[in-house]
Design a protein around this motif. Structure first.
Motif, PDB file in Angstrom:
ATOM      1  N   LYS A 227       0.443  -1.465   0.176  1.00 37.38           N
ATOM      2  CA  LYS A 227       0.173  -0.222   0.241  1.00 37.38           C
ATOM      3  C   LYS A 227       0.980   1.030  -0.006  1.00 37.38           C
ATOM      4  N   LYS A 228       0.586   1.614  -0.988  1.00 37.97           N
ATOM      5  CA  LYS A 228       1.203   3.109  -1.088  1.00 37.97           C
ATOM      6  C   LYS A 228       0.893   4.261   0.506  1.00 37.97           C
ATOM      7  N   LEU A 229       1.719   4.802   1.050  1.00 37.90           N
ATOM      8  CA  LEU A 229       1.915   5.345   2.205  1.00 37.90           C
ATOM      9  C   LEU A 229       0.899   6.757   1.593  1.00 37.90           C
ATOM     10  N   PRO A 230      -0.249   7.236   2.204  1.00 41.41           N
ATOM     11  CA  PRO A 230      -0.467   8.463   2.120  1.00 41.41           C
ATOM     12  C   PRO A 230       0.532  10.024   2.709  1.00 41.41           C
ATOM     13  N   ASP A 231       0.014  10.865   2.334  1.00 44.59           N
ATOM     14  CA  ASP A 231       0.328  12.008   2.960  1.00 44.59           C
ATOM     15  C   ASP A 231       0.263  12.577   4.665  1.00 44.59           C
ATOM     16  N   LYS A 232      -1.047  11.765   4.789  1.00 46.36           N
ATOM     17  CA  LYS A 232      -0.702  12.457   5.871  1.00 46.36           C
ATOM     18  C   LYS A 232      -0.581  11.502   7.004  1.00 46.36           C
ATOM     19  N   VAL A 233      -0.973  11.535   8.485  1.00 45.65           N
ATOM     20  CA  VAL A 233       0.642  11.390   9.369  1.00 45.65           C
ATOM     21  C   VAL A 233      -0.245   9.754   9.985  1.00 45.65           C
ATOM     22  N   LEU A 234       0.626   8.681  10.134  1.00 46.41           N
ATOM     23  CA  LEU A 234       0.095   7.681  10.117  1.00 46.41           C
ATOM     24  C   LEU A 234       0.204   7.363  11.176  1.00 46.41           C
ATOM     25  N   HIS A 235      -1.027   6.173  11.881  1.00 48.79           N
ATOM     26  CA  HIS A 235      -0.924   6.011  13.720  1.00 48.79           C
ATOM     27  C   HIS A 235      -0.794   4.564  13.902  1.00 48.79           C
ATOM     28  N   THR A 236       0.033   3.725  14.876  1.00 42.70           N
ATOM     29  CA  THR A 236       0.127   2.794  14.926  1.00 42.70           C
ATOM     30  C   THR A 236      -0.828   2.158  16.596  1.00 42.70           C
ATOM     31  N   ASN A 237      -1.843   1.426  15.657  1.00 41.30           N
ATOM     32  CA  ASN A 237      -2.820   1.096  16.674  1.00 41.30           C
ATOM     33  C   ASN A 237      -3.254  -0.488  17.269  1.00 41.30           C
ATOM     34  N   MET A 238      -4.017  -0.745  18.593  1.00 45.11           N
ATOM     35  CA  MET A 238      -4.519  -2.020  18.487  1.00 45.11           C
ATOM     36  C   MET A 238      -3.921  -2.681  18.100  1.00 45.11           C
ATOM     37  N   TYR A 239      -4.945  -2.742  16.574  1.00 48.63           N
ATOM     38  CA  TYR A 239      -5.075  -3.684  15.507  1.00 48.63           C
ATOM     39  C   TYR A 239      -3.474  -3.885  15.203  1.00 48.63           C
ATOM     40  N   ILE A 240      -2.352  -3.380  14.786  1.00 49.91           N
ATOM     41  CA  ILE A 240      -1.385  -3.103  14.291  1.00 49.91           C
ATOM     42  C   ILE A 240      -0.362  -3.602  15.320  1.00 49.91           C
ATOM     43  N   ILE A 241      -0.677  -3.856  16.636  1.00 54.48           N
ATOM     44  CA  ILE A 241       0.535  -4.162  17.821  1.00 54.48           C
ATOM     45  C   ILE A 241       0.174  -5.652  17.740  1.00 54.48           C
ATOM     46  N   ILE A 242      -0.870  -5.984  17.351  1.00 58.40           N
ATOM     47  CA  ILE A 242      -1.456  -7.191  17.904  1.00 58.40           C
ATOM     48  C   ILE A 242      -1.260  -8.239  16.769  1.00 58.40           C
ATOM     49  N   LYS A 243      -1.083  -7.447  15.834  1.00 58.83           N
ATOM     50  CA  LYS A 243      -0.755  -8.594  14.238  1.00 58.83           C
ATOM     51  C   LYS A 243       1.133  -7.788  14.162  1.00 58.83           C
ATOM     52  N   SER A 244       1.663  -7.172  14.445  1.00 60.17           N
ATOM     53  CA  SER A 244       3.226  -6.849  14.676  1.00 60.17           C
ATOM     54  C   SER A 244       3.434  -8.759  15.638  1.00 60.17           C
ATOM     55  N   LEU A 245       2.259  -8.354  16.953  1.00 54.74           N
ATOM     56  CA  LEU A 245       3.101  -9.679  18.182  1.00 54.74           C
ATOM     57  C   LEU A 245       2.821 -10.873  16.959  1.00 54.74           C
ATOM     58  N   GLU A 246       2.007 -10.865  16.719  1.00 54.08           N
ATOM     59  CA  GLU A 246       1.378 -12.213  15.508  1.00 54.08           C
ATOM     60  C   GLU A 246       2.850 -12.651  14.493  1.00 54.08           C
ATOM     61  N   LEU A 247       3.518 -11.477  13.938  1.00 48.44           N
ATOM     62  CA  LEU A 247       5.204 -12.377  13.172  1.00 48.44           C
ATOM     63  C   LEU A 247       5.875 -12.593  14.111  1.00 48.44           C
ATOM     64  N   LEU A 248       5.829 -11.696  16.217  1.00 52.54           N
ATOM     65  CA  LEU A 248       7.117 -12.545  16.262  1.00 52.54           C
ATOM     66  C   LEU A 248       6.638 -13.737  17.622  1.00 52.54           C
ATOM     67  N   LEU A 249       6.108 -14.097  17.252  1.00 53.52           N
ATOM     68  CA  LEU A 249       5.434 -15.043  18.330  1.00 53.52           C
ATOM     69  C   LEU A 249       5.293 -16.579  17.370  1.00 53.52           C
ATOM     70  N   GLU A 250       5.519 -17.576  18.050  1.00 56.49           N
ATOM     71  CA  GLU A 250       5.204 -19.359  17.771  1.00 56.49           C
ATOM     72  C   GLU A 250       3.706 -19.493  17.399  1.00 56.49           C
ATOM     73  N   ASN A 251       3.756 -20.594  15.611  1.00 57.11           N
ATOM     74  CA  ASN A 251       2.292 -20.535  15.962  1.00 57.11           C
ATOM     75  C   ASN A 251       0.954 -20.500  17.067  1.00 57.11           C
ATOM     76  N   ASP A 252       1.463 -21.345  17.474  1.00 57.25           N
ATOM     77  CA  ASP A 252       0.692 -21.904  18.955  1.00 57.25           C
ATOM     78  C   ASP A 252      -0.114 -21.064  20.212  1.00 57.25           C
ATOM     79  N   GLN A 253       1.255 -19.811  19.872  1.00 59.71           N
ATOM     80  CA  GLN A 253       1.081 -18.546  20.918  1.00 59.71           C
ATOM     81  C   GLN A 253       0.325 -17.430  20.274  1.00 59.71           C
ATOM     82  N   VAL A 254       0.217 -17.378  18.814  1.00 59.96           N
ATOM     83  CA  VAL A 254      -0.423 -17.000  18.337  1.00 59.96           C
ATOM     84  C   VAL A 254      -2.046 -17.144  17.866  1.00 59.96           C
ATOM     85  N   ILE A 255      -1.791 -17.976  17.959  1.00 57.25           N
ATOM     86  CA  ILE A 255      -3.523 -18.780  18.011  1.00 57.25           C
ATOM     87  C   ILE A 255      -3.904 -18.863  19.659  1.00 57.25           C
TER      88      ILE A 255
END
Length: 293
Positions: A227-255
């Motif tokens: 996705k192309k970054l828009p001109d406005k300032v973007l914010h990290t929110n809880m959804y992004i935090i949760i999705k980020s955790l999914e990248l670093l955890l083991e599959n069983d931990q994600v579930i």
């Protein structure tokens, strides 16, 4: 003019006069005196209001349900952030021990000296040395190595450092070293750096019992590079935090983590009277349909 102290009964009467339903006054009094009016009402009331007025059917019990949801969300976040913290510390300690040795690894030349980083690197090293000094006499492993060898190896040092310090440590490592660790999670080093910075903020919010579900940070985690970054300032929110955790955890931990969050959302949904669960999810930044609640 400063606000005057009000008794619990006065606070309940004020809340009731504003149209907030009080189903069990004795229980409300008990909860306010246990957790405080500020923690329950002042911290969570805004989602139940339209400008200055409460929405129809708004109740104290509903606000307390939001308080409980957020409290349990913080517990969940802490559980998995602590897991990630332990793993990252181990990876950094092993890399530095293998590449730079057990004694003289805290050398500015072992870090990324590009982009005028020297001042930050020197501050980081001083901070770590101060932690070692404070730990000597208080931390068994630090005591052991200082007494027997006169130095503390990386795997002991990382144990006594906060996630915030570890996050700075990672960000100041040489790029090839950062990449060696980030590749273990199949992500790039910049993304891992941004994730660790945000997880530090989330951990601090959770540990200090501040409101978490509304988390916003301009330290943006860009998960979708298509996705192309828009001109406005973007914010990290809880959804992004949760999705980020999914990248670093083991599959069983994600579930497990997703199941725990879904369970909390299910419970919250049942107790909402003036708003819907979708409104809460939107505040958290969730994509529609991400969780089935």
């Amino acid at each position: 003019m400063s606000k005057e102290f009000k008794t619990t009964e006065e606070l309940i009467d004020i809340l009731s006069s504003k149209g907030v339903s009080i189903k069990d006054k004795d229980n409300v009094k008990y909860l306010i005196e246990k957790y405080s009016y500020y923690s329950i009402v002042n911290s969570y009331k805004w989602i139940f209001k339209i400008e200055k007025n409460y929405k129809d059917n708004a109740s104290f019990e509903e606000m307390f349900s939001m308080y409980k949801f957020d409290k349990n969300l913080k517990i969940i976040m802490l559980k998995y952030i602590l897991e990630i913290e332990a793993v990252i510390k181990t990876k950094i300690a092993n890399l530095f021990a293998e590449k730079y040795g057990l004694k003289d690894y805290l050398n500015v030349n072992n870090f990324d000296l590009k982009d005028y980083n020297l001042e930050y690197i020197e501050k980081l090293i001083d901070e770590i040395k101060n932690e070692i000094t404070k730990g000597n006499g208080k931390h068994d492993a630090v005591n052991h190595y200082m007494r027997k060898y006169g130095f503390v190896p990386p795997w002991v040092v990382t144990k006594i450092l906060s996630l915030g310090t570890i996050s700075k440590f990672y960000g100041l490592m040489k790029q090839q070293d950062r990449q060696k660790i980030s590749k273990l999670f199949s992500i790039n080093d910049r993304l891992l750096k941004n994730i660790l910075g945000n997880l530090t903020s989330v951990r601090n919010i959770a540990a200090h019992d501040d409101r978490l579900y509304t988390y916003r940070s301009t330290f943006y985690i860009r998960l979708d590079k298509t996705k192309k970054l828009p001109d406005k300032v973007l914010h990290t929110n809880m959804y992004i935090i949760i999705k980020s955790l999914e990248l670093l955890l083991e599959n069983d931990q994600v579930i497990e983590m997703k199941d725990l969050i879904t369970k909390e959302l299910d419970t919250l949904k049942i107790n909402l009277t003036s708003i819907t669960i979708d409104e809460v999810l939107r505040v958290m930044g969730f994509d529609q349909g991400y969780y089935i609640v």
